[in-house]
Design a protein around this motif. Structure first.
Motif, mmCIF file in Angstrom:
data_model
loop_
_atom_site.group_PDB
_atom_site.id
_atom_site.type_symbol
_atom_site.label_atom_id
_atom_site.label_comp_id
_atom_site.label_asym_id
_atom_site.label_seq_id
_atom_site.Cartn_x
_atom_site.Cartn_y
_atom_site.Cartn_z
ATOM 1 N N GLY A 27 52.541 47.332 -3.721
ATOM 2 C CA GLY A 27 51.581 45.277 -4.435
ATOM 3 C C GLY A 27 50.245 46.097 -4.824
ATOM 4 N N ARG A 28 49.202 45.469 -5.220
ATOM 5 C CA ARG A 28 48.423 45.734 -5.704
ATOM 6 C C ARG A 28 47.994 46.844 -4.730
ATOM 7 N NH1 ARG A 28 45.938 40.488 -6.884
ATOM 8 N NH2 ARG A 28 47.370 39.667 -7.945
ATOM 9 N N LYS A 29 47.136 47.337 -5.057
ATOM 10 C CA LYS A 29 45.583 48.692 -4.650
ATOM 11 C C LYS A 29 44.889 47.630 -3.007
ATOM 12 C CE LYS A 29 42.315 52.283 -5.518
ATOM 13 N NZ LYS A 29 41.219 51.453 -4.642
ATOM 14 N N ARG A 30 44.629 48.087 -2.441
ATOM 15 C CA ARG A 30 44.187 47.907 -0.767
ATOM 16 C C ARG A 30 42.847 47.562 -1.113
ATOM 17 N NH1 ARG A 30 46.030 47.314 4.218
ATOM 18 N NH2 ARG A 30 44.593 47.446 5.527
ATOM 19 N N LYS A 31 42.369 46.532 -0.962
ATOM 20 C CA LYS A 31 40.603 46.130 -1.285
ATOM 21 C C LYS A 31 40.409 47.032 -0.172
ATOM 22 C CE LYS A 31 39.263 42.315 -3.188
ATOM 23 N NZ LYS A 31 38.584 42.302 -4.341
ATOM 24 N N ASP A 32 38.868 47.141 -0.282
ATOM 25 C CA ASP A 32 38.380 48.280 0.562
ATOM 26 C C ASP A 32 38.037 47.567 1.934
ATOM 27 O OD1 ASP A 32 36.013 50.354 0.780
ATOM 28 O OD2 ASP A 32 34.455 49.088 0.879
ATOM 29 N N ASP A 33 38.097 48.411 2.961
ATOM 30 C CA ASP A 33 38.157 48.252 4.737
ATOM 31 C C ASP A 33 37.085 47.696 4.894
ATOM 32 O OD1 ASP A 33 41.582 48.267 4.509
ATOM 33 O OD2 ASP A 33 41.346 50.456 5.120
ATOM 34 N N ARG A 34 35.859 48.297 5.042
ATOM 35 C CA ARG A 34 34.710 47.902 5.000
ATOM 36 C C ARG A 34 33.946 46.706 3.999
ATOM 37 N NH1 ARG A 34 29.754 52.138 5.251
ATOM 38 N NH2 ARG A 34 28.072 51.106 6.461
ATOM 39 N N LEU A 35 34.485 46.583 3.246
ATOM 40 C CA LEU A 35 33.827 44.936 2.360
ATOM 41 C C LEU A 35 34.130 44.268 3.148
ATOM 42 C CD1 LEU A 35 32.771 43.249 0.046
ATOM 43 C CD2 LEU A 35 35.323 43.780 -1.077
ATOM 44 N N ILE A 36 36.121 43.857 3.683
ATOM 45 C CA ILE A 36 36.847 43.514 3.956
ATOM 46 C C ILE A 36 36.438 42.790 5.751
ATOM 47 C CG2 ILE A 36 39.072 42.412 4.607
ATOM 48 C CD1 ILE A 36 39.147 42.241 1.936
ATOM 49 N N PHE A 37 35.884 44.272 6.942
ATOM 50 C CA PHE A 37 36.026 43.958 7.751
ATOM 51 C C PHE A 37 34.079 43.308 7.894
ATOM 52 C CE2 PHE A 37 33.595 45.755 11.234
ATOM 53 C CZ PHE A 37 34.282 45.650 12.366
ATOM 54 N N ASN A 38 33.062 43.630 6.682
ATOM 55 C CA ASN A 38 32.138 43.102 6.651
ATOM 56 C C ASN A 38 32.036 41.441 6.526
ATOM 57 O OD1 ASN A 38 29.999 44.911 6.712
ATOM 58 N ND2 ASN A 38 30.260 46.010 4.960
ATOM 59 N N ALA A 39 33.361 41.474 5.840
ATOM 60 C CA ALA A 39 33.586 39.397 5.388
ATOM 61 C C ALA A 39 33.975 38.823 6.313
ATOM 62 C CB ALA A 39 34.985 39.967 4.536
ATOM 63 N N ILE A 40 34.659 39.753 7.800
ATOM 64 C CA ILE A 40 35.072 39.495 8.853
ATOM 65 C C ILE A 40 34.350 39.382 9.455
ATOM 66 C CG2 ILE A 40 35.982 39.459 10.672
ATOM 67 C CD1 ILE A 40 38.710 41.050 8.845
ATOM 68 N N LEU A 41 33.276 39.900 9.458
ATOM 69 C CA LEU A 41 32.358 40.199 10.696
ATOM 70 C C LEU A 41 31.427 38.960 10.091
ATOM 71 C CD1 LEU A 41 30.228 43.234 11.062
ATOM 72 C CD2 LEU A 41 31.994 42.318 12.355
ATOM 73 N N TRP A 42 31.090 38.563 9.030
ATOM 74 C CA TRP A 42 29.932 37.080 7.691
ATOM 75 C C TRP A 42 30.776 36.281 8.987
ATOM 76 C CZ3 TRP A 42 30.923 32.701 5.468
ATOM 77 C CH2 TRP A 42 29.843 32.118 4.562
ATOM 78 N N ILE A 43 32.254 35.710 8.843
ATOM 79 C CA ILE A 43 33.125 34.821 9.258
ATOM 80 C C ILE A 43 32.870 34.563 10.742
ATOM 81 C CG2 ILE A 43 35.457 33.974 9.692
ATOM 82 C CD1 ILE A 43 34.704 33.016 6.959
ATOM 83 N N MET A 44 32.879 35.520 11.036
ATOM 84 C CA MET A 44 32.759 35.517 13.037
ATOM 85 C C MET A 44 32.119 35.414 13.341
ATOM 86 S SD MET A 44 35.776 36.055 14.159
ATOM 87 C CE MET A 44 37.054 36.247 12.787
ATOM 88 N N LYS A 45 30.503 36.303 12.655
ATOM 89 C CA LYS A 45 28.728 35.370 13.086
ATOM 90 C C LYS A 45 28.276 34.289 12.481
ATOM 91 C CE LYS A 45 27.761 40.345 12.884
ATOM 92 N NZ LYS A 45 26.217 41.331 12.656
ATOM 93 N N THR A 46 29.074 33.712 11.371
ATOM 94 C CA THR A 46 28.395 32.170 11.015
ATOM 95 C C THR A 46 29.143 31.350 11.720
ATOM 96 O OG1 THR A 46 29.695 32.512 8.831
ATOM 97 C CG2 THR A 46 26.997 33.354 8.560
#
Length: 183
Positions: A27-46
């Motif tokens: 498939g496609r090139k994988r999105k940056d793990d750090r960006l994805i991790f920060n997005a998950i943190l944002w979801i969990m915190k908010t």
């Protein structure tokens, strides 16, 4: 860096664990793990729904799929285990809270989160149950084998089985007694 983003120091520890999970080459090139991790943190915190993820993090479904992938590969458990290696042994604290079903859900389903943290509030163990499960039910499994000087909890944990386990593990127990409970 926003207040929800992971620090460089913590990323140096967690990043390699996430990279090992991302070995899929199709498939496609994988999105940056750090960006994805920060997005998950944002979801969990908010507490925001996945679909309300800020567009700067990329498509919400990409972030959600990565969250599920890391859960399936038990990456979250590995991170928790690794971070708990340096726990503060002064005390362990156990408590629980519940999560209500969102407003558009059907039925009266809830989930209860049972957690043990060290003296600094760093999570050591987490266990999920149905919302109607009493706090004491998973308590012994959660503290089994944890080394600490003290065990702190509220009176929901004033039960002979837990107190006996804490005594065997040489914890000083700091739990207010249930009024009228025979000792």
């Amino acid at each position: 860096m926003s207040r929800h983003d992971i620090s460089d120091e913590k990323w140096a520890i967690i990043g390699p664990m996430l990279a090992k999970a991302g070995t899929e080459t199709r498939g496609r090139k994988r999105k940056d793990d750090r960006l994805i991790f920060n997005a998950i943190l944002w979801i969990m915190k908010t507490g925001a729904p996945w679909r309300d993820l800020h567009p700067g993090f990329g498509p919400w479904n990409t972030v959600h799929k990565r969250f599920l992938e890391w859960a399936r590969l038990e990456v979250w458990n590995d991170i928790l285990r690794m971070l708990s290696i340096n726990a503060d042994p002064e005390a362990i604290i156990i408590d629980a809270t519940f999560i209500k079903l969102h407003q558009h859900g059907t039925g009266g389903l809830t989930t209860k989160v049972h957690a043990v943290v060290d003296a600094l509030g760093n999570p050591l163990r987490i266990h999920l149950t149905a919302g109607n499960v009493n706090d004491i039910v998973p308590a012994c499994d959660l503290i089994e084998g944890l080394l600490a000087d003290k065990l702190l909890a509220d009176r929901a944990y004033d039960a002979n089985k837990l107190l006996a386990l804490a005594e065997r593990q040489n914890h000083e127990v700091v739990i207010p007694p249930v009024p009228g409970r025979p000792v």
